[in-house]
Enzyme design. Structure first.
Site, mmCIF file in Angstrom:
data_model
loop_
_atom_site.group_PDB
_atom_site.id
_atom_site.type_symbol
_atom_site.label_atom_id
_atom_site.label_comp_id
_atom_site.label_asym_id
_atom_site.label_seq_id
_atom_site.Cartn_x
_atom_site.Cartn_y
_atom_site.Cartn_z
ATOM 1 C CB ALA A 49 72.528 84.132 96.911
ATOM 2 C CG ASN B 46 80.956 88.731 93.159
ATOM 3 O OD1 ASN B 46 81.416 88.241 92.139
ATOM 4 N ND2 ASN B 46 80.360 89.893 93.177
ATOM 5 N NE ARG C 279 96.383 104.708 105.759
ATOM 6 C CZ ARG C 279 95.611 105.735 105.374
ATOM 7 N NH1 ARG C 279 94.296 105.580 105.311
ATOM 8 N NH2 ARG C 279 96.138 106.896 105.070
ATOM 9 C CG ASP D 36 77.683 88.353 85.440
ATOM 10 O OD1 ASP D 36 78.535 89.126 85.915
ATOM 11 O OD2 ASP D 36 76.726 87.908 86.115
ATOM 12 C CG HIS E 172 78.315 88.219 89.771
ATOM 13 N ND1 HIS E 172 77.312 87.961 88.867
ATOM 14 C CD2 HIS E 172 77.947 87.618 90.928
ATOM 15 C CE1 HIS E 172 76.389 87.223 89.460
ATOM 16 N NE2 HIS E 172 76.742 87.009 90.705
ATOM 17 C CG ASP F 55 78.155 81.494 91.493
ATOM 18 O OD1 ASP F 55 77.684 80.415 91.901
ATOM 19 O OD2 ASP F 55 78.264 82.499 92.208
ATOM 20 C CB ALA G 277 70.361 85.023 93.805
#
Ligand code: ZN
Ligand code: ZN
Length: 392
Positions: free
Chosen positions: A147, A225, A233, A254, A257, A280, A314
């Site tokens: 975001a 994230n 590999r 949460d 994510h 975040d 976001a």
């Protein structure tokens, strides 16, 4: 100065284990005494029977909440955000910036220092304390912006980080960066003693991530994230995070994510000492569903999710206590194992363990009292008691 009082009963989580049915005395904003037996005496008592008494939460990655965002660069906004955070048990945090214009970042950094100075003169207004800044961008990869606004992505240089640090009056403690981009290595080598370099918003390979650690990088920003995923590999940044013991990691728990099982894997790989619960969070935390903005980009908040129009996540609207509740559920670990990921590990990383991060005699009285459902009943900041009626 706050008066002297007692927190009685419940379970007191300390570095040496859990104390049941003991008591903790707060005096002059500090933890004065912790005893293994019930208190009897003339002091006022907060009855915490059947409750959990933990160090106040330290959120090292938060952009905003309760209607405010760090990039608003508003001193009044910081005051309101800092007050709001007490309701979720957060007693200190790193104000986290976004990838925006250099000017906007400098302005936000200056506002942080102005607020932090001002807050020192009003200790009687309890509010979460800004311990410093987490600079998230602009030194990230344009291939993993999440975001963050790609228009303002830049290549790092020692000079530029120093200029940001000057605006922040030395308060930048963590910097998210992409180790593979031009200028990243030199910047890391020059400044890793002063700032925690956190690998994130990056397309670094497993090898590049480990090389960054050899050169001084210490954290991974929001594991799972905006970085290279694990493949058998190509283990990527997440493979490096799991297996490199010198790399500690943030995680947004949460349930959106990262899948609960992925959270469980991370906990099994890192254990309770190399893991930081973060939110975040963005400005809509604590408010209703609707349209908001995050660092200049439009965000739609619905249910527990905040997304750009493109669908990209976001930030979150997660609260620290909700993250802890989720973590207990996803890992099946006990609160005795997990309390460290909300305070102790952060204080250790930020080198402030001498006065924060655990319930220890002599440390700041930054305390959160939770019920069995991990609702915040009471938050204590530097001895000031804030009851959270909403959550009772
Ligand atoms: Zn991010
Ligand atoms: Zn962020």
């Amino acid at each position: 100065m706050t008066k002297m009082y007692v927190i009685q009963g419940g379970r007191i989580y300390t570095e040496d284990g859990v104390i049941q049915n003991g008591h903790l005395i707060v005096k002059d904003g500090r933890i004065h005494q912790i005893k293994h037996f019930p208190y009897q005496g003339p002091l006022d008592v907060i009855d915490a029977s059947d409750q959990h008494i933990l160090p106040g939460f330290i959120d090292i990655h938060i952009h905003g909440g309760y209607g405010h965002d760090v990039m608003d660069a508003s001193v009044e906004g910081f005051a309101a955000l800092s007050k709001g955070l007490l309701s979720e048990g957060t007693t200190s945090y790193l104000a986290t910036t976004m990838t925006q214009s250099e000017e906007a970042i400098h302005t936000a950094l200056k506002a942080v220092t102005t607020y932090a100075e001002q807050a020192k003169t009003t200790p009687d207004k309890p509010a979460a304390e800004i311990l410093g800044v987490h600079l998230e961008g602009p030194f990230i990869s344009e291939h993993k912006v999440g975001a963050q606004n790609p228009a303002f992505v830049q290549r790092p240089s020692v000079q530029q980080v120093k200029e940001f640090q000057q605006s922040a009056n030395g308060m930048i403690k963590i910097m998210t960066y992409a180790p593979e981009v031009e200028g990243a290595q030199e910047t890391l080598k020059a400044l890793s003693n002063e700032i925690i370099f956190s690998i994130g918003h990056t397309v670094a390979t497993y090898e590049q991530a480990n090389e960054a650690v050899d050169n001084g990088a210490k954290h991974v920003t929001h594991l799972y994230n905006a970085a290279t995923a694990f493949a058998h590999r190509e283990p990527g940044v997440f493979g490096a995070a799991w297996t490199n013991p010198f790399l500690h990691t943030e995680l947004i728990v949460d349930g959106i994510h990262a899948h609960p099982a992925a959270v469980d894997v991370a906990y099994r790989m890192k254990g309770n000492h190399a893991f930081y619960l973060i939110t975040d969070a963005m400005r809509a935390k604590g408010l209703q569903d609707g349209e908001y903005d995050l660092g200049g980009q439009n965000v739609i908040v619905k249910g527990k999710e905040a997304r750009l129009a493109s669908g990209a996540l976001a930030g979150s609207i997660l609260k620290m206590n909700d993250g802890l509740r989720n973590l207990l559920k996803y890992t099946n670990a006990s609160l005795e194992d997990l309390w460290r990921v909300t305070s102790y590990n952060q204080a250790k990383a930020l080198n402030i363990l001498s006065h924060k991060g655990s319930l220890t005699e002599g440390k700041d009285a930054d305390i959160v009292i939770l019920n069995d459902n991990i609702d915040v009943l009471t938050t204590i900041k530097s001895g000031y008691v804030v009851n959270n009626i909403d959550n009772k």
